[in-house]
Design a protein around this motif. Sequence first.
Motif, PDB file in Angstrom:
ATOM      1  N   LEU A 171       0.826  -1.206   0.000  1.00 40.22           N
ATOM      2  CA  LEU A 171       0.000   0.000   0.000  1.00 40.22           C
ATOM      3  C   LEU A 171       0.863   1.259   0.000  1.00 40.22           C
ATOM      4  O   LEU A 171       0.556   2.235  -0.688  1.00 40.22           O
ATOM      5  CB  LEU A 171      -0.926   0.010   1.212  1.00 40.22           C
ATOM      6  CG  LEU A 171      -2.223  -0.790   1.087  1.00 40.22           C
ATOM      7  CD1 LEU A 171      -2.877  -0.971   2.455  1.00 40.22           C
ATOM      8  CD2 LEU A 171      -3.191  -0.129   0.121  1.00 40.22           C
ATOM      9  N   PHE A 172       1.935   1.232   0.756  1.00 41.09           N
ATOM     10  CA  PHE A 172       2.815   2.400   0.814  1.00 41.09           C
ATOM     11  C   PHE A 172       3.421   2.687  -0.558  1.00 41.09           C
ATOM     12  O   PHE A 172       3.485   3.841  -0.997  1.00 41.09           O
ATOM     13  CB  PHE A 172       3.936   2.184   1.843  1.00 41.09           C
ATOM     14  CG  PHE A 172       4.859   3.359   1.981  1.00 41.09           C
ATOM     15  CD1 PHE A 172       4.486   4.466   2.726  1.00 41.09           C
ATOM     16  CD2 PHE A 172       6.102   3.359   1.351  1.00 41.09           C
ATOM     17  CE1 PHE A 172       5.335   5.554   2.850  1.00 41.09           C
ATOM     18  CE2 PHE A 172       6.953   4.445   1.464  1.00 41.09           C
ATOM     19  CZ  PHE A 172       6.563   5.549   2.210  1.00 41.09           C
ATOM     20  N   SER A 173       3.838   1.630  -1.268  1.00 36.55           N
ATOM     21  CA  SER A 173       4.438   1.836  -2.587  1.00 36.55           C
ATOM     22  C   SER A 173       3.387   2.312  -3.596  1.00 36.55           C
ATOM     23  O   SER A 173       3.687   3.121  -4.480  1.00 36.55           O
ATOM     24  CB  SER A 173       5.122   0.561  -3.088  1.00 36.55           C
ATOM     25  OG  SER A 173       4.182  -0.479  -3.292  1.00 36.55           O
ATOM     26  N   LEU A 174       2.146   1.846  -3.472  1.00 38.49           N
ATOM     27  CA  LEU A 174       1.071   2.334  -4.337  1.00 38.49           C
ATOM     28  C   LEU A 174       0.810   3.821  -4.081  1.00 38.49           C
ATOM     29  O   LEU A 174       0.620   4.602  -5.021  1.00 38.49           O
ATOM     30  CB  LEU A 174      -0.209   1.536  -4.107  1.00 38.49           C
ATOM     31  CG  LEU A 174      -0.223   0.082  -4.606  1.00 38.49           C
ATOM     32  CD1 LEU A 174      -1.463  -0.651  -4.091  1.00 38.49           C
ATOM     33  CD2 LEU A 174      -0.158   0.009  -6.125  1.00 38.49           C
ATOM     34  N   LYS A 175       0.814   4.205  -2.815  1.00 37.63           N
ATOM     35  CA  LYS A 175       0.617   5.617  -2.477  1.00 37.63           C
ATOM     36  C   LYS A 175       1.764   6.464  -3.020  1.00 37.63           C
ATOM     37  O   LYS A 175       1.534   7.550  -3.585  1.00 37.63           O
ATOM     38  CB  LYS A 175       0.509   5.790  -0.964  1.00 37.63           C
ATOM     39  CG  LYS A 175       0.254   7.233  -0.544  1.00 37.63           C
ATOM     40  CD  LYS A 175       0.190   7.386   0.970  1.00 37.63           C
ATOM     41  CE  LYS A 175      -0.045   8.852   1.342  1.00 37.63           C
ATOM     42  NZ  LYS A 175      -0.055   9.058   2.808  1.00 37.63           N
ATOM     43  N   GLU A 176       2.979   5.983  -2.889  1.00 36.76           N
ATOM     44  CA  GLU A 176       4.143   6.708  -3.412  1.00 36.76           C
ATOM     45  C   GLU A 176       4.061   6.870  -4.935  1.00 36.76           C
ATOM     46  O   GLU A 176       4.501   7.874  -5.490  1.00 36.76           O
ATOM     47  CB  GLU A 176       5.435   5.965  -3.037  1.00 36.76           C
ATOM     48  CG  GLU A 176       5.794   6.048  -1.572  1.00 36.76           C
ATOM     49  CD  GLU A 176       6.301   7.422  -1.181  1.00 36.76           C
ATOM     50  OE1 GLU A 176       7.430   7.766  -1.582  1.00 36.76           O
ATOM     51  OE2 GLU A 176       5.566   8.155  -0.488  1.00 36.76           O
ATOM     52  N   ALA A 177       3.467   5.884  -5.594  1.00 32.66           N
ATOM     53  CA  ALA A 177       3.331   5.944  -7.055  1.00 32.66           C
ATOM     54  C   ALA A 177       2.240   6.910  -7.487  1.00 32.66           C
ATOM     55  O   ALA A 177       2.215   7.335  -8.643  1.00 32.66           O
ATOM     56  CB  ALA A 177       3.052   4.555  -7.613  1.00 32.66           C
ATOM     57  N   GLY A 178       1.305   7.238  -6.567  1.00 36.00           N
ATOM     58  CA  GLY A 178       0.257   8.194  -6.913  1.00 36.00           C
ATOM     59  C   GLY A 178      -1.162   7.746  -6.637  1.00 36.00           C
ATOM     60  O   GLY A 178      -2.119   8.439  -7.023  1.00 36.00           O
ATOM     61  N   LEU A 179      -1.346   6.588  -5.973  1.00 30.77           N
ATOM     62  CA  LEU A 179      -2.686   6.143  -5.616  1.00 30.77           C
ATOM     63  C   LEU A 179      -3.329   7.156  -4.674  1.00 30.77           C
ATOM     64  O   LEU A 179      -2.718   7.589  -3.691  1.00 30.77           O
ATOM     65  CB  LEU A 179      -2.623   4.775  -4.927  1.00 30.77           C
ATOM     66  CG  LEU A 179      -3.950   4.199  -4.412  1.00 30.77           C
ATOM     67  CD1 LEU A 179      -4.876   3.855  -5.569  1.00 30.77           C
ATOM     68  CD2 LEU A 179      -3.702   2.968  -3.540  1.00 30.77           C
ATOM     69  N   GLY A 180      -4.594   7.537  -4.982  1.00 29.00           N
ATOM     70  CA  GLY A 180      -5.277   8.509  -4.141  1.00 29.00           C
ATOM     71  C   GLY A 180      -6.125   7.874  -3.059  1.00 29.00           C
ATOM     72  O   GLY A 180      -5.942   8.120  -1.862  1.00 29.00           O
ATOM     73  N   THR A 181      -7.076   7.028  -3.459  1.00 31.15           N
ATOM     74  CA  THR A 181      -7.977   6.347  -2.535  1.00 31.15           C
ATOM     75  C   THR A 181      -8.245   4.944  -3.061  1.00 31.15           C
ATOM     76  O   THR A 181      -7.914   4.622  -4.203  1.00 31.15           O
ATOM     77  CB  THR A 181      -9.327   7.092  -2.422  1.00 31.15           C
ATOM     78  OG1 THR A 181      -9.842   7.314  -3.744  1.00 31.15           O
ATOM     79  CG2 THR A 181      -9.179   8.430  -1.714  1.00 31.15           C
ATOM     80  N   ILE A 182      -8.855   4.110  -2.222  1.00 30.20           N
ATOM     81  CA  ILE A 182      -9.202   2.757  -2.651  1.00 30.20           C
ATOM     82  C   ILE A 182     -10.704   2.526  -2.478  1.00 30.20           C
ATOM     83  O   ILE A 182     -11.327   3.077  -1.570  1.00 30.20           O
ATOM     84  CB  ILE A 182      -8.415   1.668  -1.886  1.00 30.20           C
ATOM     85  CG1 ILE A 182      -8.756   1.676  -0.389  1.00 30.20           C
ATOM     86  CG2 ILE A 182      -6.919   1.847  -2.100  1.00 30.20           C
ATOM     87  CD1 ILE A 182      -8.114   0.536   0.385  1.00 30.20           C
ATOM     88  N   PRO A 183     -11.311   1.726  -3.360  1.00 29.43           N
ATOM     89  CA  PRO A 183     -12.713   1.358  -3.164  1.00 29.43           C
ATOM     90  C   PRO A 183     -12.826   0.310  -2.060  1.00 29.43           C
ATOM     91  O   PRO A 183     -12.044  -0.640  -2.013  1.00 29.43           O
ATOM     92  CB  PRO A 183     -13.117   0.777  -4.525  1.00 29.43           C
ATOM     93  CG  PRO A 183     -11.838   0.345  -5.155  1.00 29.43           C
ATOM     94  CD  PRO A 183     -10.752   1.215  -4.616  1.00 29.43           C
ATOM     95  N   GLY A 184     -13.803   0.491  -1.199  1.00 29.41           N
ATOM     96  CA  GLY A 184     -14.009  -0.475  -0.119  1.00 29.41           C
ATOM     97  C   GLY A 184     -14.890  -1.623  -0.556  1.00 29.41           C
ATOM     98  O   GLY A 184     -15.801  -2.048   0.164  1.00 29.41           O
ATOM     99  N   THR A 185     -14.640  -2.119  -1.746  1.00 34.97           N
ATOM    100  CA  THR A 185     -15.376  -3.261  -2.277  1.00 34.97           C
ATOM    101  C   THR A 185     -14.745  -4.553  -1.750  1.00 34.97           C
ATOM    102  O   THR A 185     -13.858  -4.519  -0.914  1.00 34.97           O
ATOM    103  CB  THR A 185     -15.374  -3.229  -3.813  1.00 34.97           C
ATOM    104  OG1 THR A 185     -14.037  -2.973  -4.269  1.00 34.97           O
ATOM    105  CG2 THR A 185     -16.271  -2.116  -4.328  1.00 34.97           C
ATOM    106  N   ALA A 186     -15.232  -5.685  -2.234  1.00 37.96           N
ATOM    107  CA  ALA A 186     -14.829  -7.003  -1.729  1.00 37.96           C
ATOM    108  C   ALA A 186     -15.287  -7.204  -0.291  1.00 37.96           C
ATOM    109  O   ALA A 186     -14.899  -8.161   0.370  1.00 37.96           O
ATOM    110  CB  ALA A 186     -13.319  -7.233  -1.834  1.00 37.96           C
ATOM    111  N   ALA A 187     -16.141  -6.292   0.206  1.00 33.81           N
ATOM    112  CA  ALA A 187     -16.676  -6.438   1.560  1.00 33.81           C
ATOM    113  C   ALA A 187     -17.840  -7.420   1.553  1.00 33.81           C
ATOM    114  O   ALA A 187     -18.001  -8.204   2.488  1.00 33.81           O
ATOM    115  CB  ALA A 187     -17.130  -5.089   2.103  1.00 33.81           C
ATOM    116  N   GLU A 188     -18.675  -7.338   0.463  1.00 36.90           N
ATOM    117  CA  GLU A 188     -19.888  -8.136   0.414  1.00 36.90           C
ATOM    118  C   GLU A 188     -20.620  -7.987   1.759  1.00 36.90           C
ATOM    119  O   GLU A 188     -20.983  -6.901   2.148  1.00 36.90           O
ATOM    120  CB  GLU A 188     -19.582  -9.604   0.088  1.00 36.90           C
ATOM    121  CG  GLU A 188     -19.318  -9.845  -1.374  1.00 36.90           C
ATOM    122  CD  GLU A 188     -17.942  -9.378  -1.840  1.00 36.90           C
ATOM    123  OE1 GLU A 188     -17.906  -8.398  -2.607  1.00 36.90           O
ATOM    124  OE2 GLU A 188     -16.948  -9.979  -1.448  1.00 36.90           O
TER     125      GLU A 188
END
Length: 387
Positions: free
Chosen positions: A185-202
């Motif tokens: 997650l940290f590397s995704l944020k460093e690459a430019g990820l803004g937010t994540i969808p809270g899906t896969a919760a079902e």
Amino acid sequence: MINNSSQAIEEMKLVGVERLLGRSQIDIANILDKALADKEISVQEGIRLFEADGIDLYALMITADELRRRSVGDIITYVKTRNINFSNVCYTGCKFCAFAASEKDEGAYFIPLAEIVQRAKDAWGIGATEVCIQGGLHPRVSENYYVEIIKAIKDAVPDLHIHAFSPFEIKFGARKRGISIEEHLFSLKEAGLGTIPGTAAEILDSKIRKLLTKDKLTTEEWVSTIKTAHKLGIRSTSTMMYGHIDGPEHWANHLALLRDIQKDTGGFTEFVPLGFVHYNTELFNKHGARAGSTGIEDIKVVSVARIMLNNWIDNIQVSWVKNGPKACQIILNAGANDFGGTLMDETISRSAGAPFGENMNPEEFNRLILDLGRVPAVRNTLYEIMK
């Protein structure tokens, strides 16, 4: 009665919820009075609210809509976004999913990275502020593929918000790289990820989840991944898929768990209830699931969510793809305040048989919102008003 929630709620205060509903429903009246007094609603009280019918259903809707008015006013927001579902190849075997395919299936696809970037550029060019990126768990993606998607889009469109990868995709990506979820997650944020969808919760209930899918995130893994993202400053949506082999007890427990997470992290931007689209799914056709949620259940889920999440999660979204725009107008009078996104290329619900299309333009959003006597507004992913 429903459109003028303020007037109706004042009437309820004058005559008392007890007299409005009658003594046979006094327990529901007490719960609604408690909600209007800004007191927290328990799981058992939430379950009781899901039993509302007749005049107490209208009182539930009015109460939820009053809490909506107090929290966010009369603005109904929507976001200009494009969905990019980069591959439907997935071997997880979720019984509720009609999107997944094997590599050998005729309809299997995998969008090249250059095409993903072009779709993001096209979206930015017509006014989108966000791309929502999700896909199947393709077994042959490279270990750094998820990071590469983020970097490539950010290089091409630096100001576009990237809302990407469910907690299940995050687990898969971390496993591919042989690192912890936090490191990934940290590397995704460093690459430019803004937010994540809270899906896969079902439904965040262990017994139900085992029946929905053979090999997916446990409830504990979903919660841990979401909390880790929030700890790193990556905010997320929260979701619930309902109307299949679940029921009010599961819904109320799910909402209470989301509330507990929000108390701990403050990282949820919104709650998005997702009615089960049944038509083309194995869960319905082979395993006896219900034919999706009813319209009354759609109303109740939003209303009870507004009441249980009051003072913790302000924004509750309707799904025009799953419920249809006209039904969403009713639900927006029962506690919701967000109409979702323009979407452009939504494919997951469409694969399951949702009949309401894959794109809705801003002019149609505005028309539907103004028809309710409410104020339309374009927002960004973090609910900052853009226009």
